[in-house]
Design a protein around this motif. Structure first.
Motif, PDB file in Angstrom:
ATOM      1  N   GLU A 127       0.531  -1.414   0.155  1.00  0.00           N
ATOM      2  CA  GLU A 127      -0.550  -0.204  -0.097  1.00  0.00           C
ATOM      3  C   GLU A 127       1.113   1.417  -0.596  1.00  0.00           C
ATOM      4  O   GLU A 127       0.319   2.369   0.074  1.00  0.00           O
ATOM      5  N   ASP A 128       1.610   1.178   0.389  1.00  0.00           N
ATOM      6  CA  ASP A 128       3.131   1.909  -0.015  1.00  0.00           C
ATOM      7  C   ASP A 128       3.407   1.868  -1.213  1.00  0.00           C
ATOM      8  O   ASP A 128       4.920   2.949  -0.451  1.00  0.00           O
ATOM      9  N   GLN A 147      11.317  -4.438  -5.796  1.00  0.00           N
ATOM     10  CA  GLN A 147      10.743  -5.015  -5.737  1.00  0.00           C
ATOM     11  C   GLN A 147       9.985  -5.278  -7.066  1.00  0.00           C
ATOM     12  O   GLN A 147       9.600  -6.444  -7.504  1.00  0.00           O
ATOM     13  N   LEU A 148       8.618  -4.761  -6.681  1.00  0.00           N
ATOM     14  CA  LEU A 148       7.427  -5.088  -8.113  1.00  0.00           C
ATOM     15  C   LEU A 148       8.329  -4.576  -9.167  1.00  0.00           C
ATOM     16  O   LEU A 148       7.845  -4.845 -10.963  1.00  0.00           O
ATOM     17  N   PRO A 171       2.308   2.984   8.586  1.00  0.00           N
ATOM     18  CA  PRO A 171       1.465   1.860   9.604  1.00  0.00           C
ATOM     19  C   PRO A 171       1.230   0.038   8.372  1.00  0.00           C
ATOM     20  O   PRO A 171       0.822  -0.380   9.203  1.00  0.00           O
ATOM     21  N   GLY A 172       1.094   0.194   7.126  1.00  0.00           N
ATOM     22  CA  GLY A 172       1.112  -0.500   6.391  1.00  0.00           C
ATOM     23  C   GLY A 172       2.245  -1.711   6.374  1.00  0.00           C
ATOM     24  O   GLY A 172       2.377  -2.850   5.860  1.00  0.00           O
ATOM     25  N   TRP A 189       5.047  -9.738   5.682  1.00  0.00           N
ATOM     26  CA  TRP A 189       6.447  -9.437   4.540  1.00  0.00           C
ATOM     27  C   TRP A 189       7.376  -8.151   4.962  1.00  0.00           C
ATOM     28  O   TRP A 189       9.143  -9.031   4.901  1.00  0.00           O
ATOM     29  N   CYS A 190       7.052  -8.049   4.890  1.00  0.00           N
ATOM     30  CA  CYS A 190       8.088  -6.498   5.306  1.00  0.00           C
ATOM     31  C   CYS A 190       8.097  -6.492   6.303  1.00  0.00           C
ATOM     32  O   CYS A 190       9.839  -6.241   6.784  1.00  0.00           O
TER      33      CYS A 190
END
Length: 225
Positions: free
Chosen positions: A99-100, A123-124, A153-154, A160-161
């Motif tokens: 989400e970030d 990553q993406l 917050p995400g 995974w983070c």
């Protein structure tokens, strides 16, 4: 009868042919021998004579080759590869939640567009399609000098983070400055306890802390030379 004095004397007749023959031998002895056609003296002056060395150069001359000078680009590549910075594929691995992604892309654009031209792993964008997530994350961390943790917050909600954070601490636990936490949208109380032993960058500033992150990465890279 004719008087005997009227007859020519035979001795006077024989002297003439003998004298001619003596003159012929004398002239033959005085003449110089003719020059042979194949001798070097028969060639006209000013014309170079071809010799066996001229027609066939020595084998030592034909076998000599000019040594090739290595290109300057090869020397530059060799000197660059010896630098500590180029021992890994990336300078920074940006760890973020899904989400970030927009904030992570802004950070990567800032770092890559800086005069330092930092090499970033996103990553993406840079992960191998079809690769396993765990192996891709571990490979990205081990192939990067620094790890920027975009803690939001995400980030705290994403398992995974958290895995990336723990993996980053495991990769280089004693290397100061290689793991850079960027706190955004959180208070000090929400700062992960695993990172309490290191300072973080506060993202509340006008540039969201990007400048401090760039300075921290650049400072760490200078220690590798």
């Amino acid at each position: 009868m004719a008087s005997p004095t009227s007859l020519p004397a035979p001795r006077s007749q024989s002297k003439k042919p003998m004298g001619k023959m003596a003159d012929w031998f004398r002239q033959a002895l005085l003449k110089k021998p003719k020059k042979r056609p194949g001798s070097s003296e028969s060639a006209p002056s000013g014309v170079p004579q071809a010799t066996s060395q001229d027609s066939h150069p020595p084998s030592s001359l034909t076998s000599v080759k000019t040594p090739t000078t290595p290109p300057a680009s090869r020397e530059a590549s060799s000197s660059s590869s010896s630098s500590g910075r180029w021992s890994k594929d990336y300078d920074v691995c940006v760890c973020h939640s899904e989400e970030d992604l927009a904030a992570a892309q802004d950070l990567v654009s800032y770092l890559e567009g800086s005069p330092a031209s930092l090499r970033c792993f996103l990553q993406l964008r840079d992960a191998t399609p079809g690769g396993a997530i765990v192996s891709e994350l571990c490979q990205a961390l081990s192939s990067s000098h620094c790890r920027v943790l975009l803690i939001t917050p995400g980030f705290l909600r994403d398992p995974w983070c958290k895995y990336q954070m723990l993996q980053a601490l495991t990769e280089a636990p004693a290397a100061e400055g290689c793991t850079i936490p960027l706190l955004s949208g959180l208070t000090r109380a929400s700062y992960p306890p695993e990172l309490r032993f290191m300072y973080y960058v506060d993202g509340k500033g006008p540039d969201c802390g990007f400048h401090q992150v760039k300075e921290a990465v650049t400072r760490y890279l200078k220690t590798l030379h």
